[in-house]
Scaffold this active site. Structure first.
Site, PDB file in Angstrom:
ATOM      1  CG  ASP A  12      -2.112   0.901   1.067  1.00 46.99           C
ATOM      2  OD1 ASP A  12      -2.337   1.399  -0.057  1.00 46.99           O
ATOM      3  OD2 ASP A  12      -2.825   1.125   2.064  1.00 46.99           O
ATOM      4  CG  ASN A  60      -7.800  -1.961  -5.349  1.00 49.06           C
ATOM      5  OD1 ASN A  60      -6.939  -2.807  -5.147  1.00 49.06           O
ATOM      6  ND2 ASN A  60      -8.009  -0.974  -4.487  1.00 49.06           N
TER       7      ASN A  60
HETATM    8  C1  IPE Z   1      -5.421  -2.729  -0.347  1.00 51.75           C
HETATM    9  O1  IPE Z   1      -5.067  -1.403  -0.512  1.00 51.75           O
HETATM   10  C2  IPE Z   1      -5.449  -3.419  -1.682  1.00 51.75           C
HETATM   11  C3  IPE Z   1      -4.154  -3.640  -2.298  1.00 51.75           C
HETATM   12  C4  IPE Z   1      -2.989  -3.368  -1.774  1.00 51.75           C
HETATM   13  C5  IPE Z   1      -4.209  -4.260  -3.611  1.00 51.75           C
HETATM   14  P1  IPE Z   1      -6.169  -0.262  -0.675  1.00 51.75           P
HETATM   15  O2  IPE Z   1      -5.445   1.014  -0.800  1.00 51.75           O
HETATM   16  O3  IPE Z   1      -7.095  -0.629  -1.769  1.00 51.75           O
HETATM   17  O4  IPE Z   1      -6.958  -0.382   0.708  1.00 51.75           O
HETATM   18  P2  IPE Z   1      -7.838   0.691   1.489  1.00 51.75           P
HETATM   19  O5  IPE Z   1      -8.837   1.241   0.531  1.00 51.75           O
HETATM   20  O6  IPE Z   1      -6.913   1.739   1.988  1.00 51.75           O
HETATM   21  O7  IPE Z   1      -8.448  -0.095   2.611  1.00 51.75           O
HETATM   22  C1  IPE Z   2      -1.429   0.282  -3.412  1.00 54.67           C
HETATM   23  O1  IPE Z   2      -1.226   1.640  -3.447  1.00 54.67           O
HETATM   24  C2  IPE Z   2      -1.679  -0.313  -4.770  1.00 54.67           C
HETATM   25  C3  IPE Z   2      -3.049  -0.814  -4.978  1.00 54.67           C
HETATM   26  C4  IPE Z   2      -4.040  -0.704  -4.146  1.00 54.67           C
HETATM   27  C5  IPE Z   2      -3.294  -1.482  -6.234  1.00 54.67           C
HETATM   28  P1  IPE Z   2      -2.445   2.677  -3.470  1.00 54.67           P
HETATM   29  O2  IPE Z   2      -2.793   2.948  -4.893  1.00 54.67           O
HETATM   30  O3  IPE Z   2      -3.550   2.175  -2.644  1.00 54.67           O
HETATM   31  O4  IPE Z   2      -1.761   3.939  -2.822  1.00 54.67           O
HETATM   32  P2  IPE Z   2      -2.410   4.945  -1.782  1.00 54.67           P
HETATM   33  O5  IPE Z   2      -2.955   4.133  -0.652  1.00 54.67           O
HETATM   34  O6  IPE Z   2      -3.479   5.683  -2.501  1.00 54.67           O
HETATM   35  O7  IPE Z   2      -1.277   5.802  -1.375  1.00 54.67           O
HETATM   36 MG    MG Z   3      -4.038   2.404  -0.688  1.00 57.84          MG
END
Ligand code: IPE
Ligand code: IPE
Ligand code: MG
Length: 226
Positions: A12, A60
Site C-alpha cells: 500500500d 479497487n
Molecule cells: C489494499 O489497498 C489493496 C491492495 C494493496 C491491492 P487499498 O489502498 O485498496 O486499501 P484501502 O482502501 O486503503 O483499505
Molecule cells: C497500493 O497503493 C496499490 C493498490 C491498491 C493497487 P495505493 O494505490 O492504494 O496507494 P495509496 O494508498 O493511494 O497511497
Molecule cells: Mg491504498
C-alpha cells in the site's frame, strides 16, 4: 526462523508516494511494481517458501478506469517479463482471484505461466481481483455444487484459492494503514501483523529484514501457553 513459511504483503501507498513527489499515481504504481520484483527475489533468497502479494482487490474496481488499466497492465507485463526467471528459480505461480476479467489472450498467457511452473515448491501467490469475502463465499458455493452438506476445515481449505499452501505467518502492510482491507481473511487467523509507515515503492531489502527481525521476537502461542 520462528516457523516463517508464508509472508503476505499488502502493498500500500503507491499513490501517496507519487503525490509526495508531485507525480501521477500511475508513476507510483510503476515504482511499486519494481519494488515487488525486488522483494520477490530477495525474500526467496532468504528461504521463505511462500509469498503472497495483494496486487489488486475486488474493491479497487471503484478507482478511475485509467488507474485500474495501468495497474492491470503493469501486473501483466511484469508477469510476462519474469516468466523465465520464475522457471529458472523454480518458483510456482499461483493466482488467487478471478481471472475471468482478463481478455482471452491475456488469461491464456497467465494460465500458461501457471502451467509451466506448476511442479515447483516455492510459491509466488499473486492476489489479483481478489477479495477475502468473495473467496470464502466461492468456497461455500463450490461445496454446495459438489453436493456436500458439511465441510470440515481441511475440506474448506481445499476449496480456497490457496489450496495446499501453509497459513500466513506474517502479514506486512506498508503505508501506515492498520487494516486488512479484505485480504486473506481465512488464512491470516494466526498471522503476526506488521505495520510500517514506509510507502510500498520505498519498501526494500532492509525493510523486509526489519520486518522479519520483528517477527522473530514474537511469541506465537496459538492459544496455548509458552
Ligand atoms: C489494499 O489497498 C489493496 C491492495 C494493496 C491491492 P487499498 O489502498 O485498496 O486499501 P484501502 O482502501 O486503503 O483499505
Ligand atoms: C497500493 O497503493 C496499490 C493498490 C491498491 C493497487 P495505493 O494505490 O492504494 O496507494 P495509496 O494508498 O493511494 O497511497
Ligand atoms: Mg491504498
Amino acid at each position: 526462523m520462528n516457523g516463517l513459511k508464508h509472508i503476505a504483503f499488502i502493498m500500500d501507498g503507491n499513490g501517496r508516494w507519487a503525490e509526495q513527489r508531485g507525480k501521477s499515481r500511475s508513476f507510483g504504481h510503476e515504482r511499486g511494481a519494481r519494488a515487488l520484483e525486488k522483494i520477490v527475489s530477495f525474500a526467496f533468497s532468504l528461504d521463505v517458501a511462500v509469498l503472497s502479494f495483494y496486487a489488486f482487490s475486488t474493491e479497487n474496481w471503484s478507482r478511475p478506469k485509467r488507474e485500474v488499466d495501468k495497474i492491470l497492465s503493469l501486473l501483466f507485463n511484469s508477469l510476462v517479463k519474469n516468466t523465465e526467471k520464475l522457471i529458472k528459480k523454480q518458483i510456482r505461480l499461483v493466482i488467487s482471484g478471478d481471472l475471468s476479467v482478463l481478455d482471452d489472450v491475456k488469461r491464456q498467457k497467465v494460465l500458461d505461466v501457471i502451467d509451466k511452473t506448476k511442479g515447483f515448491d516455492k510459491v509466488l501467490n499473486i492476489c489479483f481481483n481478489y477479495g477475502g469475502r468473495n473467496e470464502i463465499l466461492r468456497a461455500v458455493n463450490t461445496a454446495l455444487e459438489k453436493g456436500l452438506d458439511r465441510v470440515d476445515q481441511d475440506t474448506f481449505e481445499s476449496l480456497l484459492y490457496t489450496n495446499g499452501l501453509p497459513p500466513v505467518d506474517l502479514v506486512i502492510r506498508t503505508s501506515g494503514e492498520q487494516r486488512l482491507s479484505n485480504f486473506l481473511l481465512w488464512q491470516v487467523a494466526y498471522a503476526e501483523m506488521y505495520f510500517t509507515p514506509v510507502l510500498w515503492p520505498d519498501f526494500d531489502e532492509g525493510s523486509l529484514k526489519d520486518a522479519i527481525a520483528w517477527y522473530q521476537e514474537r511469541n506465537r502461542r496459538f492459544g496455548g501457553l509458552k
